[in-house]
Design an enzyme around this catalytic site. Structure first.
Site, PDB file in Angstrom:
ATOM      1  N   CYS A   1      41.329  36.168  36.688  1.00 17.66           N
ATOM      2  CA  CYS A   1      42.387  35.931  36.989  1.00 17.66           C
ATOM      3  C   CYS A   1      42.749  35.782  38.563  1.00 17.66           C
ATOM      4  CB  CYS A   1      43.658  36.371  36.230  1.00 17.66           C
ATOM      5  SG  CYS A   1      43.796  36.012  34.397  1.00 17.66           S
TER       6      CYS A   1
ATOM      7  N   HIS B   1      49.725  34.913  39.576  1.00 21.67           N
ATOM      8  CA  HIS B   1      48.799  34.549  38.643  1.00 21.67           C
ATOM      9  C   HIS B   1      50.310  35.050  37.281  1.00 21.67           C
ATOM     10  CE1 HIS B   1      46.553  34.401  35.183  1.00 21.67           C
ATOM     11  NE2 HIS B   1      46.266  35.956  34.439  1.00 21.67           N
TER      12      HIS B   1
ATOM     13  N   ASN C   1      48.628  32.096  29.675  1.00 20.61           N
ATOM     14  CA  ASN C   1      47.299  32.611  30.800  1.00 20.61           C
ATOM     15  C   ASN C   1      46.794  31.805  30.676  1.00 20.61           C
ATOM     16  OD1 ASN C   1      45.585  34.009  31.686  1.00 20.61           O
ATOM     17  ND2 ASN C   1      46.168  36.241  31.209  1.00 20.61           N
TER      18      ASN C   1
END
Ligand code: ACO
Length: 331
Positions: free
Chosen positions: A112, A258, A288
């Site tokens: 990420c 993120h 996500n």
């Protein structure tokens, strides 16, 4: 020190929408649990679109938004933890698709944090003068790595891609901090094909790498460990980047973090002492999306006018590896 200029951005958002209620039909969960624990309401899932396809689509949009042609791109950095192939690289597939014959092509795997790492790597190449236009793209098909019998992970992830074309901007604000902690590798794992070959003896060498021993190819996450890491990594990355140039984070107009969990962002905001209004959020729509998450939010913030020319902004990532990083720049 030279800063960066974001010349154009683009994204690919798969059309298939899967809501929390849809998940409640396949695992024991509820809209209420997912929303309150994560901030997610729905996410987009690939209906077969490969990762490279999503990355190339977003890249084409970014190159066109920059008013450039594929041939103008000198460097492609593709960030992904869910590529279609071990080789060729995602960056080479994207280079082919967007028609960028003059570009060198590199993949990075920083989960990420991939886009944030990619932007900082691009700036360093740009600073050499060898590269004039860099394309950084985050592309993910994480849902192919999800175990749909594990409610604690399968509800969290979505697919998508987003990209930015970056040039150098003399004398503008810039700082970065990139970090990693391999001791936390065991907290988030997705195994590749284990060693095997035609000559391997029955008594194979087994090396314990300390990672969860599972033979399946799906994601494993120790949510609590990653959570503990994330609520420290996000503020640390940002304040370390700011400290390098004596920059007061209160002067940031926008932080693009993120999008892993709304509670992580809220806790980090409190630690840093910034109001939540300064954090860009789209987690409720996309979940996500790992390395696509920061650029998806960046592209949306630009397109909706939330990020304006002259604004001081930060991109912050954290994820498997474990990795973390922040970039502070002027848009
Ligand atoms: N629906 C209903 N109940 C659930 C679900 C679900 N989808 N998932 C777990 N539960 C249950 C658990 O089984 C547990 O039940 P129990 O108490 O009976 O054992 C209970 O809910 C609480 O579970 P916790 O794991 O304690 O839930 P928590 O509040 O920690 O939230 C979460 C879990 C959302 C995963 C959180 O830990 C988190 O966000 N972690 C960080 C994830 C992250 O940031 N990842 C980023 C990296 S991604 C990358 O690098 C690709």
């Amino acid at each position: 020190m030279s800063g960066i200029k974001i010349l154009g951005t683009g994204s690919y958002i798969p059309p298939m929408v899967v809501t929390n209620e849809d998940f409640a039909k396949i695992v024991e969960t509820s809209d209420e649990w997912i929303k309150t624990r994560t901030g997610m309401s729905e996410r987009r899932l690939s209906q077969g679109e490969p990762t490279w396809y999503m990355g190339a689509y977003a890249s084409k949009e970014a190159v066109s938004a920059a008013g450039l042609d594929g041939a103008d791109i000198d460097l492609i950095i593709a960030a992904s933890v869910s590529p279609d192939y071990s080789f060729p690289s995602m960056a080479c597939m994207i280079q082919r698709e967007i028609g960028a014959p003059n570009a060198m092509a590199i993949d990075v795997n920083c989960a990420c944090s991939g886009f944030v790492y990619g932007v900082d790597m691009a700036r360093r190449y740009l600073a050499t003068g060898d590269v004039h236009h860099a394309l950084v793209v985050g592309c993910e098909n994480l849902t192919k790595l999800a175990d749909y019998s594990d409610r604690s992970t399968c509800v969290l992830f979505g697919d998508g891609a987003a990209a930015a074309v970056i040039g150098l901007s003399e004398g503008t604000l810039y700082s970065s901090f990139l970090g990693a902690d391999g001791n936390g590798a065991k907290s988030m794992v997705c195994r590749n094909i284990p060693p095997h070959n035609a000559f391997m003896p029955e008594e194979r060498i087994k090396i314990d790498d300390g990672l969860p021993s599972t033979n399946d190819p799906y994601m494993y996450m120790d949510g609590k460990e990653v959570y503990k890491f994330a609520i420290k990594a996000l503020p640390d990355a940002l304040s370390n980047a700011a400290a390098k140039i004596n920059f007061d984070v209160n002067a940031l107009d926008l932080v693009i973090p993120h999008q892993a969990n709304i509670r992580i962002i809220e806790t980090a905001a409190q630690k840093i002492g910034l109001p939540m209004e300064r954090f860009y959020l789209n987690i409720h729509k996309y979940g996500n999306t790992s390395s696509a998450s920061v650029p998806l939010a960046l592209d949306e913030a630009i397109r909706t006018g939330r990020l304006k020319r002259g604004d001081k902004a930060a991109l912050v990532g954290f994820g498997a590896g474990l990795t973390y990083g922040a970039v502070i720049f002027e848009y």
